[in-house]
Design a protein around this motif. Structure first.
Motif, PDB file in Angstrom:
ATOM      1  N   TYR A   4      63.726 -51.235  18.737  1.00  0.00           N
ATOM      2  CA  TYR A   4      63.853 -50.432  19.943  1.00  0.00           C
ATOM      3  C   TYR A   4      62.824 -49.313  19.865  1.00  0.00           C
ATOM      4  O   TYR A   4      62.683 -48.672  18.827  1.00  0.00           O
ATOM      5  CB  TYR A   4      65.263 -49.850  20.065  1.00  0.00           C
ATOM      6  CG  TYR A   4      66.294 -50.921  20.313  1.00  0.00           C
ATOM      7  CD1 TYR A   4      66.644 -51.280  21.609  1.00  0.00           C
ATOM      8  CD2 TYR A   4      66.893 -51.594  19.253  1.00  0.00           C
ATOM      9  CE1 TYR A   4      67.573 -52.284  21.842  1.00  0.00           C
ATOM     10  CE2 TYR A   4      67.823 -52.603  19.477  1.00  0.00           C
ATOM     11  CZ  TYR A   4      68.150 -52.941  20.770  1.00  0.00           C
ATOM     12  OH  TYR A   4      69.066 -53.936  21.002  1.00  0.00           O
ATOM     13  N   HIS A   6      61.587 -45.941  21.986  1.00  0.00           N
ATOM     14  CA  HIS A   6      61.748 -45.010  23.096  1.00  0.00           C
ATOM     15  C   HIS A   6      60.405 -44.362  23.389  1.00  0.00           C
ATOM     16  O   HIS A   6      59.697 -43.939  22.475  1.00  0.00           O
ATOM     17  CB  HIS A   6      62.792 -43.936  22.778  1.00  0.00           C
ATOM     18  CG  HIS A   6      63.070 -43.067  23.959  1.00  0.00           C
ATOM     19  ND1 HIS A   6      63.865 -43.476  25.002  1.00  0.00           N
ATOM     20  CD2 HIS A   6      62.608 -41.841  24.289  1.00  0.00           C
ATOM     21  CE1 HIS A   6      63.900 -42.519  25.922  1.00  0.00           C
ATOM     22  NE2 HIS A   6      63.143 -41.525  25.514  1.00  0.00           N
ATOM     23  N   ASP A  22      60.490 -58.627  18.264  1.00  0.00           N
ATOM     24  CA  ASP A  22      60.936 -58.411  19.632  1.00  0.00           C
ATOM     25  C   ASP A  22      61.156 -56.910  19.778  1.00  0.00           C
ATOM     26  O   ASP A  22      61.743 -56.277  18.888  1.00  0.00           O
ATOM     27  CB  ASP A  22      62.249 -59.145  19.905  1.00  0.00           C
ATOM     28  CG  ASP A  22      62.060 -60.651  19.888  1.00  0.00           C
ATOM     29  OD1 ASP A  22      61.100 -61.131  20.510  1.00  0.00           O
ATOM     30  OD2 ASP A  22      62.882 -61.336  19.250  1.00  0.00           O
ATOM     31  N   VAL A  24      62.302 -53.674  22.473  1.00  0.00           N
ATOM     32  CA  VAL A  24      62.938 -53.263  23.721  1.00  0.00           C
ATOM     33  C   VAL A  24      62.500 -51.825  23.990  1.00  0.00           C
ATOM     34  O   VAL A  24      62.742 -50.929  23.180  1.00  0.00           O
ATOM     35  CB  VAL A  24      64.476 -53.373  23.639  1.00  0.00           C
ATOM     36  CG1 VAL A  24      65.110 -52.884  24.927  1.00  0.00           C
ATOM     37  CG2 VAL A  24      64.893 -54.806  23.332  1.00  0.00           C
ATOM     38  N   SER A  26      62.336 -48.297  26.308  1.00  0.00           N
ATOM     39  CA  SER A  26      63.054 -47.441  27.255  1.00  0.00           C
ATOM     40  C   SER A  26      62.328 -46.111  27.327  1.00  0.00           C
ATOM     41  O   SER A  26      61.652 -45.715  26.378  1.00  0.00           O
ATOM     42  CB  SER A  26      64.497 -47.211  26.800  1.00  0.00           C
ATOM     43  OG  SER A  26      65.236 -48.405  26.860  1.00  0.00           O
ATOM     44  N   TYR A 131      61.467 -57.746  35.014  1.00  0.00           N
ATOM     45  CA  TYR A 131      60.913 -56.431  34.694  1.00  0.00           C
ATOM     46  C   TYR A 131      61.246 -55.398  35.763  1.00  0.00           C
ATOM     47  O   TYR A 131      61.531 -54.240  35.440  1.00  0.00           O
ATOM     48  CB  TYR A 131      59.414 -56.520  34.426  1.00  0.00           C
ATOM     49  CG  TYR A 131      59.133 -57.156  33.083  1.00  0.00           C
ATOM     50  CD1 TYR A 131      59.655 -56.614  31.912  1.00  0.00           C
ATOM     51  CD2 TYR A 131      58.375 -58.304  32.977  1.00  0.00           C
ATOM     52  CE1 TYR A 131      59.431 -57.200  30.679  1.00  0.00           C
ATOM     53  CE2 TYR A 131      58.140 -58.903  31.746  1.00  0.00           C
ATOM     54  CZ  TYR A 131      58.673 -58.341  30.599  1.00  0.00           C
ATOM     55  OH  TYR A 131      58.461 -58.919  29.375  1.00  0.00           O
ATOM     56  N   CYS A 134      64.407 -53.640  35.238  1.00  0.00           N
ATOM     57  CA  CYS A 134      64.412 -52.674  34.126  1.00  0.00           C
ATOM     58  C   CYS A 134      63.801 -51.337  34.535  1.00  0.00           C
ATOM     59  O   CYS A 134      63.769 -50.402  33.739  1.00  0.00           O
ATOM     60  CB  CYS A 134      63.615 -53.227  32.947  1.00  0.00           C
ATOM     61  SG  CYS A 134      64.230 -54.774  32.269  1.00  0.00           S
ATOM     62  N   SER A 157      64.304 -48.972  31.331  1.00  0.00           N
ATOM     63  CA  SER A 157      65.427 -49.128  30.413  1.00  0.00           C
ATOM     64  C   SER A 157      65.539 -50.603  30.024  1.00  0.00           C
ATOM     65  O   SER A 157      65.514 -51.481  30.896  1.00  0.00           O
ATOM     66  CB  SER A 157      66.711 -48.656  31.087  1.00  0.00           C
ATOM     67  OG  SER A 157      67.807 -48.774  30.207  1.00  0.00           O
ATOM     68  N   ASP A 158      65.637 -50.859  28.737  1.00  0.00           N
ATOM     69  CA  ASP A 158      65.829 -52.219  28.205  1.00  0.00           C
ATOM     70  C   ASP A 158      64.760 -53.197  28.694  1.00  0.00           C
ATOM     71  O   ASP A 158      65.056 -54.286  29.179  1.00  0.00           O
ATOM     72  CB  ASP A 158      67.227 -52.734  28.549  1.00  0.00           C
ATOM     73  CG  ASP A 158      68.314 -51.870  27.938  1.00  0.00           C
ATOM     74  OD1 ASP A 158      68.090 -51.330  26.832  1.00  0.00           O
ATOM     75  OD2 ASP A 158      69.384 -51.727  28.550  1.00  0.00           O
ATOM     76  N   PHE A 159      63.516 -52.820  28.519  1.00  0.00           N
ATOM     77  CA  PHE A 159      62.342 -53.568  28.964  1.00  0.00           C
ATOM     78  C   PHE A 159      61.869 -54.442  27.794  1.00  0.00           C
ATOM     79  O   PHE A 159      61.323 -53.927  26.820  1.00  0.00           O
ATOM     80  CB  PHE A 159      61.274 -52.533  29.353  1.00  0.00           C
ATOM     81  CG  PHE A 159      60.103 -53.036  30.128  1.00  0.00           C
ATOM     82  CD1 PHE A 159      60.075 -52.919  31.499  1.00  0.00           C
ATOM     83  CD2 PHE A 159      59.000 -53.581  29.484  1.00  0.00           C
ATOM     84  CE1 PHE A 159      58.962 -53.333  32.233  1.00  0.00           C
ATOM     85  CE2 PHE A 159      57.898 -53.997  30.202  1.00  0.00           C
ATOM     86  CZ  PHE A 159      57.876 -53.883  31.578  1.00  0.00           C
ATOM     87  N   PRO A 160      62.075 -55.778  27.839  1.00  0.00           N
ATOM     88  CA  PRO A 160      61.796 -56.640  26.680  1.00  0.00           C
ATOM     89  C   PRO A 160      60.326 -57.082  26.579  1.00  0.00           C
ATOM     90  O   PRO A 160      59.733 -57.544  27.555  1.00  0.00           O
ATOM     91  CB  PRO A 160      62.686 -57.856  26.943  1.00  0.00           C
ATOM     92  CG  PRO A 160      62.760 -57.944  28.439  1.00  0.00           C
ATOM     93  CD  PRO A 160      62.705 -56.525  28.936  1.00  0.00           C
TER      94      PRO A 160
END
Length: 174
Positions: A4, A6, A22, A24, A26, A131, A134, A157-160
């Protein structure tokens, strides 16, 4: 491994992400394509002030579509990153360490990412609707005359995404 990140980020967080992870995202993500990159490059070369600080921030290569009423943005899929390659090493040297797009990068970009400890994250083509879901907020920041290619500030938010080039210069290929 799932990570993750930020945005704006801390440099230490970048060094923990490896090619193939991977990720994620935010926080705040800027959008800029070809013409924005050229203008940012021109500003760096001329010593002019940039419209946003590169420090801790990331840029997404995206061509947004118009928003439906009540939505922050329309489809928000990635565009081909290689079109930014002539300018990216200069932007990376000036402090832009995290880029999000699609497709491979040139050796000069890989070398700059490694030299300056950055990341290239790949968004998934064909996922513009995902997208856009997100994206909570979209605000034009600079170059409004470029229309959909203007510099835009997103709240996400929670953009993979997936790490394709890490801070050590490792390149992930599936």
């Amino acid at each position: 491994m799932l990570r993750y990140l930020h945005l704006p980020y801390d440099d230490n967080a970048l060094s923990e992400i490896r090619a193939g992870d991977d990720v994620v995202l935010s926080g705040t993500l800027y959008v800029g394509r070809d013409q924005v990159h050229k203008r940012l490059y021109d500003s760096i070369i001329s010593g002019s002030e940039l419209p946003f600080s590169f420090s801790g921030n990331a840029i997404y290569y995206m061509g947004p579509s118009p928003a439906k009423p009540g939505d922050a943005i329309g489809a928000a899929g990635p565009t081909t990153s290689a079109r930014m390659d002539p300018f990216s090493p200069y932007l990376i040297k000036a402090g832009l360490k995290v880029m999000v797009g699609k497709g491979p990068r040139s050796q000069s970009v890989i070398d700059a990412v490694k030299e300056y400890g950055g990341l290239y994250l790949q968004a998934f083509g064909g996922c513009g609707a995902l997208y856009s879901s997100c994206i909570e907020k979209s605000i034009p920041v600079a170059y409004p005359e470029l229309g959909p290619e203007a510099l835009i500030k997103l709240t996400i938010s929670d953009f993979p995404v997936i790490a394709v080039i890490d801070s050590l210069g490792n390149v992930y290929s599936d």
